[in-house]
Write a protein that holds these residues in place. Structure first.
Motif, short mmCIF file in Angstrom:
data_model
loop_
_atom_site.label_atom_id
_atom_site.label_comp_id
_atom_site.label_asym_id
_atom_site.label_seq_id
_atom_site.Cartn_x
_atom_site.Cartn_y
_atom_site.Cartn_z
N THR A 55 5.87 5.20 7.02
CA THR A 55 5.19 4.84 5.72
C THR A 55 5.48 3.40 5.49
O THR A 55 6.30 2.92 5.40
CB THR A 55 5.74 5.77 4.84
N VAL A 56 4.35 2.67 4.74
CA VAL A 56 4.60 1.32 4.40
C VAL A 56 4.81 1.46 2.86
O VAL A 56 4.18 2.19 2.06
CB VAL A 56 3.15 0.57 4.47
N PHE A 57 5.93 0.72 2.31
CA PHE A 57 6.21 0.68 0.90
C PHE A 57 5.94 -0.63 0.34
O PHE A 57 5.83 -1.75 1.13
CB PHE A 57 7.86 1.19 0.69
N SER A 58 5.85 -0.56 -1.09
CA SER A 58 6.04 -1.90 -1.83
C SER A 58 7.17 -2.32 -2.13
O SER A 58 7.96 -1.57 -2.67
CB SER A 58 5.03 -1.47 -2.90
N SER A 59 7.33 -3.60 -2.23
CA SER A 59 8.60 -4.00 -2.88
C SER A 59 8.60 -4.15 -4.22
O SER A 59 10.02 -4.33 -4.78
CB SER A 59 9.06 -5.41 -2.18
N ALA A 60 7.31 -4.16 -4.98
CA ALA A 60 7.59 -4.17 -6.28
C ALA A 60 7.12 -2.90 -6.92
O ALA A 60 6.20 -2.05 -6.35
CB ALA A 60 6.46 -5.35 -6.69
N ASN A 61 7.54 -2.70 -8.34
CA ASN A 61 7.08 -1.46 -8.99
C ASN A 61 6.13 -1.98 -9.83
O ASN A 61 6.49 -2.54 -11.08
CB ASN A 61 8.37 -0.99 -9.83
N ALA A 62 4.98 -1.66 -9.62
CA ALA A 62 3.70 -1.96 -10.45
C ALA A 62 3.61 -1.00 -11.54
O ALA A 62 2.71 -1.36 -12.60
CB ALA A 62 2.43 -1.98 -9.79
N THR A 63 4.21 0.19 -11.62
CA THR A 63 3.86 1.31 -12.46
C THR A 63 4.57 1.02 -13.74
O THR A 63 4.11 1.65 -14.69
CB THR A 63 4.42 2.55 -11.98
N ASN A 64 5.70 0.30 -14.04
CA ASN A 64 6.40 -0.08 -15.14
C ASN A 64 6.94 1.40 -15.57
O ASN A 64 7.19 1.47 -16.76
CB ASN A 64 5.62 -0.83 -16.37
N ALA A 65 7.27 2.25 -14.45
CA ALA A 65 7.95 3.51 -14.87
C ALA A 65 8.95 3.76 -13.57
O ALA A 65 9.15 3.09 -12.78
CB ALA A 65 6.82 4.42 -14.83
N PHE A 66 9.79 4.61 -14.14
CA PHE A 66 10.78 5.23 -13.18
C PHE A 66 10.12 6.15 -12.31
O PHE A 66 10.10 7.29 -12.90
CB PHE A 66 11.99 5.52 -14.01
N SER A 67 9.97 5.83 -11.19
CA SER A 67 9.09 6.98 -10.34
C SER A 67 10.12 7.68 -9.47
O SER A 67 11.33 7.35 -9.42
CB SER A 67 8.19 6.19 -9.29
N ALA A 101 -3.02 -2.33 -8.84
CA ALA A 101 -3.06 -2.89 -10.25
C ALA A 101 -1.89 -2.65 -11.16
O ALA A 101 -1.22 -1.49 -10.64
CB ALA A 101 -4.43 -2.54 -10.72
N GLN A 102 -1.69 -3.41 -12.00
CA GLN A 102 -0.58 -3.16 -12.99
C GLN A 102 -0.73 -1.84 -13.49
O GLN A 102 -1.84 -1.32 -13.95
CB GLN A 102 -0.37 -4.34 -13.90
N PHE A 103 0.48 -0.99 -13.56
CA PHE A 103 0.45 0.30 -14.29
C PHE A 103 -0.19 1.41 -13.56
O PHE A 103 -0.67 2.40 -14.15
CB PHE A 103 0.00 0.30 -15.74
N THR A 104 -0.47 1.13 -12.06
CA THR A 104 -1.01 2.04 -11.31
C THR A 104 -0.17 2.38 -10.04
O THR A 104 0.87 1.51 -9.68
CB THR A 104 -2.51 1.90 -10.94
N PHE A 105 -0.26 3.22 -9.27
CA PHE A 105 0.29 3.84 -8.14
C PHE A 105 -0.69 3.21 -6.99
O PHE A 105 -1.81 3.37 -7.15
CB PHE A 105 0.69 5.33 -8.01
N GLY A 106 0.02 3.03 -5.84
CA GLY A 106 -0.91 2.36 -4.87
C GLY A 106 -1.36 3.74 -3.87
O GLY A 106 -0.91 4.95 -4.24
N ASN A 107 -2.52 3.53 -3.30
CA ASN A 107 -3.13 4.72 -2.45
C ASN A 107 -2.86 4.92 -1.15
O ASN A 107 -3.51 5.92 -0.44
CB ASN A 107 -4.64 4.61 -2.83
#
Length: 184
Positions: A55-67, A101-107
Motif C-alpha cells: 500500500t502507498v502511504f502519504s507522508s503528510a496528514n492533509a486531513t488536519n485530524a487525528f486519524s 486536497a486540504q481537509f480530505t482523505f486520499g482515495n
C-alpha cells in the motif's frame, strides 16, 4: 472512507512454486573407494514466488485530524508499469499519485501494487563417513541463493519521500554454510 481498506492481505502470494529434489549419488559398492566416493547426497530446492502486495502511504496528514491510521494519497490512474519498464529506480509510476486536497482523505486503495517476484535456488551436498558402529563423521555444505539472483525488497512506498518508487534493498545474496560433525 473505509471501503478503500478492502484489499489484498499483505501475505497474499498468488503464485508460489517450490520444487525439491534429493538424490543419492551412485558410488562404488564396497572397499575403501566406497568410504570416500559413495554415499554423497545432493539436495536441490527451487523457489518461485510472486511479489507481495503493498500500500502507498502519504507522508503528510492533509486531513488536519487525528486519524486511525496512516494517510494515503489520491490515485489518479493505474500506477503499475509494464514489466519491461520496471527498474529498481522506478518500480511503479510515481506520477499516478497526488496529494489529496486540504481537509480530505486520499482515495488510493489498500494493496494497490505488487513488489518484485522471488527466485531462489538452494543446494545441499552432504556425506557421512561411518568408521565403526559408534563413530561417525558428517560433512555438509549448504548453498543458499546459489545462482546469486537479485531478489529485491519492496520499493519506497511513502508518497512525498525521497525514495518513493525506488527499490533500495534486496534479500540476502549467495550464502554458503559448511558444517562438520563427529558423533561417537
Amino acid at each position: 472512507n473505509r471501503h478503500l481498506d478492502k484489499g489484498l492481505s499483505a501475505s497474499d502470494v498468488p503464485h508460489h512454486v517450490v520444487v525439491t529434489l534429493l538424490y543419492e549419488l551412485p558410488g562404488p559398492k564396497s572397499g575403501t573407494l566406497k568410504t570416500v566416493l559413495g554415499g554423497w547426497k545432493l539436495g536441490l530446492l527451487e523457489t518461485f514466488m510472486s511479489g507481495p502486495p503493498f500500500t502507498v502511504f502519504s507522508s503528510a496528514n492533509a486531513t488536519n485530524a487525528f486519524s486511525a491510521g496512516p494517510q494515503r494519497p489520491n490515485l489518479l490512474r493505474n500506477p503499475e508499469l509494464p514489466s519491461g519498464e520496471r527498474t529498481v529506480s522506478r518500480w511503479f509510476d510515481t506520477t499516478a499519485f497526488a496529494a489529496p486536497a486540504q481537509f480530505t482523505f486520499g482515495n488510493s486503495p489498500r494493496s494497490v501494487l505488487r513488489g518484485a517476484p522471488v527466485f531462489t535456488t538452494d543446494l545441499t551436498l552432504e556425506k557421512s563417513f561411518r568408521f565403526t558402529e559408534r563413530l561417525k563423521f558428517d560433512m555438509r555444505g549448504e548453498f543458499y541463493n546459489l545462482l546469486n539472483h537479485a531478489n529485491f525488497n519492496l520499493p519506497g512506498l511513502t508518497y512525498g519521500a525521497a525514495d518513493f518508487g525506488v527499490i533500495s534493498s534486496a534479500r540476502p545474496s549467495r550464502t554458503v554454510l559448511l558444517a562438520a560433525r563427529l558423533a561417537f
